[in-house]
Design a protein around this motif. Structure first.
Motif, PDB file in Angstrom:
ATOM      1  N   VAL A 199       0.857  -1.182   0.000  1.00  0.00           N
ATOM      2  CA  VAL A 199       0.000   0.000   0.000  1.00  0.00           C
ATOM      3  C   VAL A 199       0.891   1.228   0.000  1.00  0.00           C
ATOM      4  O   VAL A 199       1.795   1.354   0.837  1.00  0.00           O
ATOM      5  CB  VAL A 199      -0.926   0.028   1.235  1.00  0.00           C
ATOM      6  CG1 VAL A 199      -1.784   1.292   1.226  1.00  0.00           C
ATOM      7  CG2 VAL A 199      -1.799  -1.217   1.281  1.00  0.00           C
ATOM      8  N   ALA A 200       0.663   2.133  -0.948  1.00  0.00           N
ATOM      9  CA  ALA A 200       1.463   3.354  -1.029  1.00  0.00           C
ATOM     10  C   ALA A 200       1.359   4.153   0.264  1.00  0.00           C
ATOM     11  O   ALA A 200       0.270   4.374   0.779  1.00  0.00           O
ATOM     12  CB  ALA A 200       1.004   4.207  -2.205  1.00  0.00           C
ATOM     13  N   GLY A 201       2.495   4.560   0.787  1.00  0.00           N
ATOM     14  CA  GLY A 201       2.517   5.373   1.992  1.00  0.00           C
ATOM     15  C   GLY A 201       2.367   4.611   3.284  1.00  0.00           C
ATOM     16  O   GLY A 201       2.295   5.221   4.364  1.00  0.00           O
ATOM     17  N   ASP A 202       2.315   3.282   3.227  1.00  0.00           N
ATOM     18  CA  ASP A 202       2.179   2.484   4.450  1.00  0.00           C
ATOM     19  C   ASP A 202       3.386   2.723   5.357  1.00  0.00           C
ATOM     20  O   ASP A 202       4.535   2.628   4.912  1.00  0.00           O
ATOM     21  CB  ASP A 202       2.083   1.003   4.082  1.00  0.00           C
ATOM     22  CG  ASP A 202       1.614   0.129   5.232  1.00  0.00           C
ATOM     23  OD1 ASP A 202       1.721   0.570   6.393  1.00  0.00           O
ATOM     24  OD2 ASP A 202       1.141  -0.990   4.967  1.00  0.00           O
ATOM     25  N   LEU A 203       3.107   3.032   6.636  1.00  0.00           N
ATOM     26  CA  LEU A 203       4.187   3.308   7.584  1.00  0.00           C
ATOM     27  C   LEU A 203       4.845   2.041   8.110  1.00  0.00           C
ATOM     28  O   LEU A 203       5.861   2.114   8.800  1.00  0.00           O
ATOM     29  CB  LEU A 203       3.643   4.120   8.767  1.00  0.00           C
ATOM     30  CG  LEU A 203       3.099   5.513   8.457  1.00  0.00           C
ATOM     31  CD1 LEU A 203       2.468   6.130   9.708  1.00  0.00           C
ATOM     32  CD2 LEU A 203       4.203   6.414   7.924  1.00  0.00           C
ATOM     33  N   HIS A 204       4.253   0.876   7.811  1.00  0.00           N
ATOM     34  CA  HIS A 204       4.728  -0.355   8.438  1.00  0.00           C
ATOM     35  C   HIS A 204       4.871  -1.497   7.422  1.00  0.00           C
ATOM     36  O   HIS A 204       4.311  -2.577   7.606  1.00  0.00           O
ATOM     37  CB  HIS A 204       3.759  -0.767   9.538  1.00  0.00           C
ATOM     38  CG  HIS A 204       4.296  -1.791  10.491  1.00  0.00           C
ATOM     39  ND1 HIS A 204       5.065  -2.859  10.117  1.00  0.00           N
ATOM     40  CD2 HIS A 204       4.156  -1.895  11.833  1.00  0.00           C
ATOM     41  CE1 HIS A 204       5.370  -3.585  11.165  1.00  0.00           C
ATOM     42  NE2 HIS A 204       4.831  -3.022  12.230  1.00  0.00           N
ATOM     43  N   PRO A 205       5.588  -1.310   6.344  1.00  0.00           N
ATOM     44  CA  PRO A 205       5.828  -2.431   5.426  1.00  0.00           C
ATOM     45  C   PRO A 205       7.022  -3.241   5.912  1.00  0.00           C
ATOM     46  O   PRO A 205       7.824  -2.728   6.692  1.00  0.00           O
ATOM     47  CB  PRO A 205       6.141  -1.725   4.105  1.00  0.00           C
ATOM     48  CG  PRO A 205       6.809  -0.449   4.536  1.00  0.00           C
ATOM     49  CD  PRO A 205       6.162  -0.056   5.832  1.00  0.00           C
ATOM     50  N   PRO A 206       7.213  -4.489   5.433  1.00  0.00           N
ATOM     51  CA  PRO A 206       6.224  -5.275   4.694  1.00  0.00           C
ATOM     52  C   PRO A 206       5.227  -5.918   5.655  1.00  0.00           C
ATOM     53  O   PRO A 206       5.466  -5.976   6.851  1.00  0.00           O
ATOM     54  CB  PRO A 206       7.090  -6.327   4.013  1.00  0.00           C
ATOM     55  CG  PRO A 206       8.204  -6.567   4.989  1.00  0.00           C
ATOM     56  CD  PRO A 206       8.489  -5.229   5.615  1.00  0.00           C
ATOM     57  N   ARG A 207       4.118  -6.407   5.112  1.00  0.00           N
ATOM     58  CA  ARG A 207       3.100  -7.047   5.948  1.00  0.00           C
ATOM     59  C   ARG A 207       2.829  -8.459   5.457  1.00  0.00           C
ATOM     60  O   ARG A 207       2.993  -8.761   4.277  1.00  0.00           O
ATOM     61  CB  ARG A 207       1.801  -6.239   5.923  1.00  0.00           C
ATOM     62  CG  ARG A 207       1.929  -4.863   6.574  1.00  0.00           C
ATOM     63  CD  ARG A 207       0.614  -4.129   6.543  1.00  0.00           C
ATOM     64  NE  ARG A 207       0.749  -2.766   7.035  1.00  0.00           N
ATOM     65  CZ  ARG A 207       0.535  -2.389   8.294  1.00  0.00           C
ATOM     66  NH1 ARG A 207       0.179  -3.292   9.195  1.00  0.00           N
ATOM     67  NH2 ARG A 207       0.659  -1.132   8.657  1.00  0.00           N
ATOM     68  N   LEU A 208       2.383  -9.301   6.393  1.00  0.00           N
ATOM     69  CA  LEU A 208       2.049 -10.684   6.072  1.00  0.00           C
ATOM     70  C   LEU A 208       0.565 -10.927   6.282  1.00  0.00           C
ATOM     71  O   LEU A 208      -0.067 -10.301   7.132  1.00  0.00           O
ATOM     72  CB  LEU A 208       2.845 -11.648   6.953  1.00  0.00           C
ATOM     73  CG  LEU A 208       4.366 -11.635   6.807  1.00  0.00           C
ATOM     74  CD1 LEU A 208       5.004 -12.567   7.836  1.00  0.00           C
ATOM     75  CD2 LEU A 208       4.778 -12.036   5.393  1.00  0.00           C
ATOM     76  N   LEU A 209       0.018 -11.856   5.507  1.00  0.00           N
ATOM     77  CA  LEU A 209      -1.344 -12.334   5.701  1.00  0.00           C
ATOM     78  C   LEU A 209      -1.286 -13.804   6.089  1.00  0.00           C
ATOM     79  O   LEU A 209      -0.415 -14.554   5.622  1.00  0.00           O
ATOM     80  CB  LEU A 209      -2.166 -12.148   4.424  1.00  0.00           C
ATOM     81  CG  LEU A 209      -2.345 -10.699   3.949  1.00  0.00           C
ATOM     82  CD1 LEU A 209      -3.139 -10.661   2.657  1.00  0.00           C
ATOM     83  CD2 LEU A 209      -3.032  -9.855   5.022  1.00  0.00           C
ATOM     84  N   TYR A 210      -2.216 -14.216   6.944  1.00  0.00           N
ATOM     85  CA  TYR A 210      -2.209 -15.565   7.521  1.00  0.00           C
ATOM     86  C   TYR A 210      -3.423 -16.358   7.066  1.00  0.00           C
ATOM     87  O   TYR A 210      -4.421 -15.804   6.603  1.00  0.00           O
ATOM     88  CB  TYR A 210      -2.197 -15.476   9.046  1.00  0.00           C
ATOM     89  CG  TYR A 210      -0.891 -14.974   9.626  1.00  0.00           C
ATOM     90  CD1 TYR A 210       0.016 -15.841  10.210  1.00  0.00           C
ATOM     91  CD2 TYR A 210      -0.568 -13.619   9.569  1.00  0.00           C
ATOM     92  CE1 TYR A 210       1.212 -15.382  10.745  1.00  0.00           C
ATOM     93  CE2 TYR A 210       0.632 -13.150  10.092  1.00  0.00           C
ATOM     94  CZ  TYR A 210       1.513 -14.034  10.678  1.00  0.00           C
ATOM     95  OH  TYR A 210       2.711 -13.574  11.194  1.00  0.00           O
ATOM     96  N   SER A 211      -3.363 -17.671   7.247  1.00  0.00           N
ATOM     97  CA  SER A 211      -4.434 -18.549   6.809  1.00  0.00           C
ATOM     98  C   SER A 211      -5.675 -18.395   7.683  1.00  0.00           C
ATOM     99  O   SER A 211      -5.614 -17.887   8.811  1.00  0.00           O
ATOM    100  CB  SER A 211      -3.969 -20.013   6.845  1.00  0.00           C
ATOM    101  OG  SER A 211      -3.988 -20.503   8.185  1.00  0.00           O
ATOM    102  N   ASP A 212      -6.795 -18.888   7.153  1.00  0.00           N
ATOM    103  CA  ASP A 212      -8.051 -18.841   7.906  1.00  0.00           C
ATOM    104  C   ASP A 212      -8.073 -19.825   9.062  1.00  0.00           C
ATOM    105  O   ASP A 212      -9.000 -19.793   9.883  1.00  0.00           O
ATOM    106  CB  ASP A 212      -9.230 -19.134   6.968  1.00  0.00           C
ATOM    107  CG  ASP A 212      -9.453 -18.028   5.949  1.00  0.00           C
ATOM    108  OD1 ASP A 212      -8.992 -16.898   6.207  1.00  0.00           O
ATOM    109  OD2 ASP A 212     -10.066 -18.297   4.902  1.00  0.00           O
ATOM    110  N   ASP A 213      -7.076 -20.704   9.151  1.00  0.00           N
ATOM    111  CA  ASP A 213      -6.991 -21.628  10.282  1.00  0.00           C
ATOM    112  C   ASP A 213      -6.747 -20.889  11.605  1.00  0.00           C
ATOM    113  O   ASP A 213      -7.067 -21.407  12.671  1.00  0.00           O
ATOM    114  CB  ASP A 213      -5.849 -22.631  10.076  1.00  0.00           C
ATOM    115  CG  ASP A 213      -6.283 -23.845   9.283  1.00  0.00           C
ATOM    116  OD1 ASP A 213      -7.438 -23.872   8.835  1.00  0.00           O
ATOM    117  OD2 ASP A 213      -5.472 -24.771   9.128  1.00  0.00           O
ATOM    118  N   ILE A 214      -6.151 -19.719  11.520  1.00  0.00           N
ATOM    119  CA  ILE A 214      -5.863 -18.943  12.726  1.00  0.00           C
ATOM    120  C   ILE A 214      -7.093 -18.121  13.087  1.00  0.00           C
ATOM    121  O   ILE A 214      -7.565 -17.308  12.297  1.00  0.00           O
ATOM    122  CB  ILE A 214      -4.644 -18.037  12.516  1.00  0.00           C
ATOM    123  CG1 ILE A 214      -3.384 -18.892  12.334  1.00  0.00           C
ATOM    124  CG2 ILE A 214      -4.470 -17.077  13.676  1.00  0.00           C
ATOM    125  CD1 ILE A 214      -2.124 -18.102  12.104  1.00  0.00           C
ATOM    126  N   GLY A 215      -7.623 -18.364  14.278  1.00  0.00           N
ATOM    127  CA  GLY A 215      -8.844 -17.679  14.691  1.00  0.00           C
ATOM    128  C   GLY A 215     -10.060 -18.134  13.915  1.00  0.00           C
ATOM    129  O   GLY A 215     -10.978 -17.342  13.688  1.00  0.00           O
TER     130      GLY A 215
END
Length: 420
Positions: A351-367
């Motif tokens: 995301v342009a301008g994101d203050l906290h790159p990089p980011r990860l996405l997790y599987s639907d198994d979590i929560g």
């Protein structure tokens, strides 16, 4: 003895309520006044919360305690209002009178003195009925990235530690300041990490890594907290589940407990007003030490409108009794993570301008959703294998002034079943 009690509470074998005939107390641990960036006097704010059924309140202004001489000009006070009608000062005078409101003329401008906590506390506190707890929002960060923590039952003002190398280091350093003060003074205190998605500042990994932290805001009523997340950044629900899963599996640490708050700044009819989020704490008495003790034991829930008459996990069963309203329906989702969950991650779209790159996405198994139950009486028996589980209750009643589209009134229990 204290350790044994905590373990039993975590197991759900006993509760502070059964041990001490505790009561539910409604409170808010995060709100602001003219002492920092709020737009009303602290005594007016306290009056609002007391009149609206709260049992305790912690006004948590940024990097300041209400303990020194502060004057504010009337133009500066009125500049913070965004609605028409009676002025802030006129409302203050109308409510408390000229004998209470202290003014002076300086360079041709009227100034009003902000009341210290020690001055207005006796006006509102009543044993067993209403309590004011001193607090501060420790407002730190790294550059433009905000890192905020609320210190509750603080006794001395804390200057924030900022601009360390990493986010966890900043959180940890400020937590240590609170913990050191509590130990030195012998006063129980707690800290909670605030609004992780405000400016998209904090990640689930950040919250997981600081195992010294026990609390965070699952719900904050401010309209800029980005509770649902977006395609690249996790919402609060997923943040909580990822952080708890990582804490239990990788860090061998207890999960985070979730707090609900207002983070109110506006008190004259604006959208960011009071009464939007709170905690219900089951404590032995309405006393700062007992409130902190109960919250540290996890004997509380967060709410944005739904009231629970009881919540317990004992004899291997989760039981929740919702205080129903006529014409309102309730859906309870039991969420948790099971052993052998899919731990794979993938990079989030940048995301342009994101203050906290990089980011990860997790599987639907979590929560993942383990069960969905309709109605006001919830009885659910876990398998016992869950890493943890928690309940999210959603009503069919819309939020009056929503923080995000489609918001309904909700409540959140604390994680359970994690202490085997």
């Amino acid at each position: 003895m204290r350790t044994s009690l905590f373990c039993l509470l975590a197991l759900g074998l006993i509760s502070t309520a059964s041990a001490q005939q505790a009561k539910w107390y409604k409170g808010n641990t995060h709100t602001h006044s003219l002492w920092s960036d709020g737009n009303d006097f602290p005594d007016m704010i306290t009056d609002w919360y007391k009149q609206h059924g709260y049992d305790f309140l912690a006004i948590s202004d940024h990097n300041v305690l209400q303990a020194k001489e502060v004057w504010m000009s009337v133009p500066a006070i009125e500049k913070r209002r965004r609605v028409l009608g009676k002025t802030t000062v006129d409302k203050y005078l109308e409510r408390f009178g000229k004998e209470w409101v202290t003014t002076r003329e300086k360079d041709g401008v009227t100034e009003v003195r902000l009341k210290k906590l020690e001055e207005y506390r006796p006006k509102f506190e009543e044993p067993g009925k209403f309590l004011i707890i001193q607090a501060e929002e420790i407002t730190a960060g790294i550059g433009k990235l905000p890192i905020h923590l609320n210190a509750v039952n603080l006794q001395e003002e804390i200057a924030p530690v900022k601009d360390l190398a990493t986010i966890p280091e900043v959180i940890r350093a400020n937590l240590q300041l609170v913990n050191e003060q509590a130990k030195r003074l012998g006063v129980p205190m707690l800290s909670h990490v605030n609004h992780p998605n405000f400016r998209w500042a904090l990640s689930a990994e950040d919250l997981a890594a600081v195992v010294e932290d026990q609390f965070w805001e699952i719900y904050n009523g401010h309209p800029t907290i980005n509770y649902p997340g977006d395609a690249s950044r996790m919402g609060h629900e997923k943040i909580w589940d990822v952080a708890n899963t990582l804490r239990i599996t990788e860090y061998k640490a207890p999960p985070l407990y979730g707090v609900g708050t207002d983070d109110s700044h506006k008190y004259h009819g604006e959208e960011n007003g009071p009464g939007r989020g709170w905690v219900m704490v089951r404590a032995a008495s309405l006393d700062p030490a007992e409130i902190v003790k109960a919250m540290k034991a996890g004997d509380f829930y967060a709410s944005s409108g739904v009231t629970l008459d009881d919540v317990s996990f004992k004899d291997g069963e989760l039981r929740i009794r919702i205080h129903g309203e006529p014409g309102v329906t309730y859906r309870t989702e039991i969420r948790g993570t099971l052993p052998g969950y899919d731990a794979t991650t993938r990079p989030a779209p940048p995301v342009a301008g994101d203050l906290h790159p990089p980011r990860l996405l997790y599987s639907d198994d979590i929560g993942k959703t383990l069960a969905t139950i309709e109605g006001e009486e919830i009885v659910w028996k876990p398998s016992g294998k869950e890493l943890y589980f928690r309940a999210v209750i959603t009503s069919s009643k819309p939020y009056e002034k929503p923080s995000f589209p489609g918001q309904m009134q909700m409540a959140w229990t604390q994680p359970m079943g994690w202490k085997k």
